[in-house]
Design a protein around this motif. Sequence first.
Motif, PDB file in Angstrom:
ATOM      1  N   TYR A 157       0.829  -1.212   0.000  1.00 48.26           N
ATOM      2  CA  TYR A 157       0.000   0.000   0.000  1.00 48.26           C
ATOM      3  C   TYR A 157       0.859   1.256   0.000  1.00 48.26           C
ATOM      4  CZ  TYR A 157      -3.319   3.541   1.570  1.00 48.26           C
ATOM      5  OH  TYR A 157      -4.078   4.688   1.670  1.00 48.26           O
ATOM      6  N   GLY A 192       0.947   2.973  -3.523  1.00 46.04           N
ATOM      7  CA  GLY A 192      -0.207   3.852  -3.359  1.00 46.04           C
ATOM      8  C   GLY A 192      -0.416   4.836  -4.500  1.00 46.04           C
ATOM      9  N   TRP A 202      -4.592   5.897  -3.474  1.00 45.58           N
ATOM     10  CA  TRP A 202      -4.645   5.767  -2.025  1.00 45.58           C
ATOM     11  C   TRP A 202      -6.041   5.398  -1.520  1.00 45.58           C
ATOM     12  CZ3 TRP A 202       0.004   5.411  -0.143  1.00 45.58           C
ATOM     13  CH2 TRP A 202       1.065   6.129  -0.730  1.00 45.58           C
ATOM     14  N   LEU A 203      -7.067   5.932  -2.172  1.00 47.29           N
ATOM     15  CA  LEU A 203      -8.447   5.687  -1.730  1.00 47.29           C
ATOM     16  C   LEU A 203      -9.210   4.812  -2.707  1.00 47.29           C
ATOM     17  CD1 LEU A 203      -9.387   9.253  -0.394  1.00 47.29           C
ATOM     18  CD2 LEU A 203      -8.611   7.262   0.919  1.00 47.29           C
ATOM     19  N   SER A 204      -8.477   4.128  -3.587  1.00 47.29           N
ATOM     20  CA  SER A 204      -9.138   3.214  -4.527  1.00 47.29           C
ATOM     21  C   SER A 204      -9.599   1.967  -3.788  1.00 47.29           C
ATOM     22  CB  SER A 204      -8.176   2.830  -5.649  1.00 47.29           C
ATOM     23  OG  SER A 204      -7.099   2.061  -5.130  1.00 47.29           O
ATOM     24  N   LEU A 205     -10.386   1.148  -4.479  1.00 45.68           N
ATOM     25  CA  LEU A 205     -10.885  -0.088  -3.871  1.00 45.68           C
ATOM     26  C   LEU A 205      -9.723  -0.992  -3.471  1.00 45.68           C
ATOM     27  CD1 LEU A 205     -13.340  -1.776  -3.109  1.00 45.68           C
ATOM     28  CD2 LEU A 205     -13.301  -2.759  -5.421  1.00 45.68           C
ATOM     29  N   GLY A 251      -6.623  -0.052  -2.797  1.00 47.20           N
ATOM     30  CA  GLY A 251      -5.900   0.554  -1.686  1.00 47.20           C
ATOM     31  C   GLY A 251      -6.610   0.342  -0.359  1.00 47.20           C
ATOM     32  N   ILE A 252      -7.919   0.555  -0.350  1.00 45.66           N
ATOM     33  CA  ILE A 252      -8.703   0.352   0.881  1.00 45.66           C
ATOM     34  C   ILE A 252      -8.673  -1.111   1.302  1.00 45.66           C
ATOM     35  CG2 ILE A 252     -11.028   0.435   1.852  1.00 45.66           C
ATOM     36  CD1 ILE A 252     -11.543   2.873   0.062  1.00 45.66           C
ATOM     37  N   ALA A 253      -8.683  -2.024   0.310  1.00 44.48           N
ATOM     38  CA  ALA A 253      -8.629  -3.454   0.616  1.00 44.48           C
ATOM     39  C   ALA A 253      -7.305  -3.811   1.293  1.00 44.48           C
ATOM     40  CB  ALA A 253      -8.806  -4.272  -0.654  1.00 44.48           C
ATOM     41  N   VAL A 260      -5.432  -1.826   3.139  1.00 44.12           N
ATOM     42  CA  VAL A 260      -5.466  -1.298   4.500  1.00 44.12           C
ATOM     43  C   VAL A 260      -6.331  -2.194   5.388  1.00 44.12           C
ATOM     44  CG1 VAL A 260      -6.176   0.641   5.943  1.00 44.12           C
ATOM     45  CG2 VAL A 260      -5.052   1.078   3.763  1.00 44.12           C
ATOM     46  N   ALA A 261      -7.451  -2.646   4.852  1.00 44.78           N
ATOM     47  CA  ALA A 261      -8.339  -3.523   5.616  1.00 44.78           C
ATOM     48  C   ALA A 261      -7.632  -4.836   5.967  1.00 44.78           C
ATOM     49  CB  ALA A 261      -9.610  -3.802   4.821  1.00 44.78           C
TER      50      ALA A 261
END
Length: 338
Positions: free
Chosen positions: A62, A66, A71-74, A76-78, A80-81
């Motif tokens: 990430y 990134g 950074w806030l794409s699907l 990227g969020i995946a 982080v999750a």
Amino acid sequence: MATSFLGWCSIFWTSIVLSVLALFLLKGTPESKAEQDPAAERRVDFTGLIFFIVMLVSINVYISQGPNIGWLSLGGIALVAIFVVTGLLFLQIEVRSRNPFVNLKLFSNGTFTGATLSNFLLNGAAGTLIVSLGLVQVAAGMSSLQSGLLTLGYLVAILATIRVGEKLLQRFGPKKPMLWGSMITGVGILMCSMTFLYIDQYILLSVIGFTLFGIGLGFYATPSTDAALSNVPDSEVGSASGIYKMASSLGNAIGVAISAALYVAGQAMDPALIQSWGLFIGRQDNVALRFGGAIGLLFNVLMVVIAIASIIVTVPSEKQKDSEKTKHDEVAPPPIGN
């Protein structure tokens, strides 16, 4: 080596040769085994290890990718999750395991925690080399060999001062040399962060800065290791040394990834806005590049500052140790028979 006739693959072949040499040098080294409970569980914590690897890989991807994946794409969020979920599961597993991959109980020792955390942060400052050398190659047209020579003082300084750190430890205890080394390292990185100057001035400051970087690490290394390992039970020294060394490698990997990501992200800044500040002198066609370099390098300064704070808070001075020992002796009952 990567840009010579040897090719980039030669780096890996050389690493293999050096690893084999290291194994040869270990031949005949005596074992020093700590006493263990014969009934203790000997199973390897593979579950914790797997979650730990997934956790670190996800956050590293990430950080490093990134800008490409968003950074806030699907995706990227995946990532982080995955990092958060596997991190929480890892903590749960390690707390309950009888033979954990990472013995979290060691972190109840403040001195060990401070030494390990500062070790992680100072090794994370390795991103300084990636950003600074990449910057002079692009901005000044230096070859990889030429830019690499800027760090020659770094290597010489570490080799020359590592024994100095040992002597300082013997004279002052671990806390002062750790602080002095971190401060010198921070000053060196700060000098490498002055990308707003003329390129000739920056190259000179980088040579001095990398040398100070090496001096600081030389002062810091031995006292930090002593602070980390001399404050844990003998039966836990192996585990503690493994965690301490792992902190070095993780700090290096994560620090490089974050520094490089900030270096790239900073270049997206509007050059006109940067020029309006009137800070960057000399060429103006590469101000965004130099601004990105400054951001990536100043991040490393921040890590050193946090390392210094962790040392101040957690590592006791020699006077504090003596005071604690005196209090213990005062309250201790006299030996029977004396």
